[in-house]
Design a protein around this motif. Structure first.
Motif, short mmCIF file in Angstrom:
data_model
loop_
_atom_site.label_atom_id
_atom_site.label_comp_id
_atom_site.label_asym_id
_atom_site.label_seq_id
_atom_site.Cartn_x
_atom_site.Cartn_y
_atom_site.Cartn_z
N ILE A 287 70.82 65.06 25.30
CA ILE A 287 69.63 65.50 24.50
C ILE A 287 69.43 64.88 23.25
O ILE A 287 70.36 64.27 22.57
CB ILE A 287 69.81 67.23 24.04
N TYR B 42 67.65 65.17 19.42
CA TYR B 42 67.06 66.25 18.39
C TYR B 42 66.59 65.52 17.35
O TYR B 42 67.03 64.34 16.93
CB TYR B 42 68.14 67.09 17.79
N GLN C 98 65.52 65.64 13.17
CA GLN C 98 65.66 66.63 12.02
C GLN C 98 64.88 65.86 10.88
O GLN C 98 65.34 64.91 10.18
CB GLN C 98 67.19 66.66 11.42
N LYS D 40 64.87 70.68 6.88
CA LYS D 40 64.55 71.28 8.06
C LYS D 40 65.80 71.18 9.11
O LYS D 40 66.63 70.47 8.96
CB LYS D 40 63.67 70.99 8.96
N GLY D 41 65.78 72.10 9.90
CA GLY D 41 66.85 72.22 10.81
C GLY D 41 66.51 71.30 12.16
O GLY D 41 65.36 71.10 12.02
N PRO D 42 67.31 70.98 12.91
CA PRO D 42 67.11 69.97 14.14
C PRO D 42 66.18 70.74 14.94
O PRO D 42 66.14 71.80 15.23
CB PRO D 42 68.55 69.89 14.62
N PHE E 289 64.57 70.23 18.77
CA PHE E 289 64.61 69.68 20.29
C PHE E 289 63.58 68.62 20.64
O PHE E 289 62.52 69.14 20.39
CB PHE E 289 64.73 70.67 21.33
N ASP F 164 65.68 66.43 26.84
CA ASP F 164 66.79 66.22 27.55
C ASP F 164 66.90 65.31 28.71
O ASP F 164 65.70 65.41 29.38
CB ASP F 164 67.55 67.54 27.66
N PHE G 111 69.19 62.73 16.24
CA PHE G 111 70.78 62.79 16.74
C PHE G 111 70.46 62.92 18.11
O PHE G 111 69.62 63.70 18.89
CB PHE G 111 71.07 64.40 16.32
N LEU H 132 76.93 72.23 22.43
CA LEU H 132 76.29 71.02 22.04
C LEU H 132 77.06 70.01 21.06
O LEU H 132 77.43 70.82 20.07
CB LEU H 132 74.96 71.28 21.30
N PHE I 167 77.15 66.94 18.67
CA PHE I 167 76.27 65.99 18.37
C PHE I 167 76.79 64.79 17.88
O PHE I 167 77.97 64.56 17.51
CB PHE I 167 75.47 66.58 17.07
#
Lengths: 113, 116
Positions: B34, B36, B38, B42-44, B46, B49, B89, B104, B106
């Motif tokens: 997958i 991601y 970021q 902020k947060g990662p 999606f 995938d 990531f 998950l 990373f």
């Protein structure tokens, strides 16, 4: 509406204190997670809950205790905070355990002084 | 052991160019790979995938390539825009039972900077 919200966004506290970070998701997901991101941006899973049941518990000190009162909430309590606990903590959720798409919160920047 | 890592920690491109972000992995048991994104503060998020039995998957302006022979994963971003600037990531997910189920894992992350 924020899908995954965590509070507080910033937390500065002294060594030895106990603190909690709260997380809520309004997506109706079954699975929730806590991740820790260090200063080098490395993201590592800490815990995973599915329908309030703990399913992943990485090698995390006992000072960290997650609690899931219902499947929409996953809180993280940390006892006896140490300098090395300083990091950004992310809550996330996914529809199910096997889902690759996790929705992350904005993160809580914890600084232990 | 399990590890997901990146070849290049930083990548700078001009707006409109295509970007390629690379990732090496070592766990052949992974079922999904997958990507991601970021953004700062902020947060990662999606992106896309790919299942381990595929070698290519396309999304909107993004393509993920998987080469299981050399355990290599890449993310191609077409016509890169300033809004694409972020840390990217790669991650892996294992669906089998056991302690890795649903976890998950990373990689280190690549910083992509897009210059106008």
């Amino acid at each position: 509406d924020t899908a995954v919200s965590q509070t507080p966004k910033y937390l500065v506290t002294q060594m030895g204190n106990d603190k909690s970070i709260k997380c809520e998701q309004n997506l109706g997901h079954d699975t929730m997670y806590w991740y820790k991101q260090d200063s080098k941006k490395f993201l590592k899973i800490m815990f995973s809950y599915n329908n309030k049941e703990l399913i992943i518990n990485e090698t995390v000190p006992n000072r960290f205790s997650p609690k899931s009162p219902d499947k929409a909430h996953l809180n993280l309590h940390i006892n006896s905070l140490e300098l090395g606990d300083s990091a950004v903590y992310f809550c996330a959720s996914s529809q199910g355990v096997a889902d690759t798409e996790a929705f992350f919160g904005q993160g809580t920047r914890l600084t232990v002084v | 052991g399990e590890s997901v890592g990146l070849h290049l920690p930083t990548l700078s491109v001009q707006e409109g160019d295509n970007s390629i972000i690379n990732c090496a992995y070592s766990n052949s048991a992974s079922d999904y790979f997958i990507w991601y994104k970021q953004e700062s503060g902020k947060g990662p998020q999606f992106i896309i995938d790919i299942r381990s039995n595929m070698d290519k998957r396309q999304g909107q302006r993004v393509t993920v390539l998987l080469n299981k022979t050399v355990k290599h994963l890449s993310l191609q971003i077409a016509a890169t825009q300033p809004g694409d600037s972020a840390v990217y990531f790669c991650a892996e997910n294992i669906l089998k039972g056991g302690t890795s189920y649903g976890k998950l894992t990373f990689g280190q992350g690549t910083i992509l900077t897009v210059h106008p």
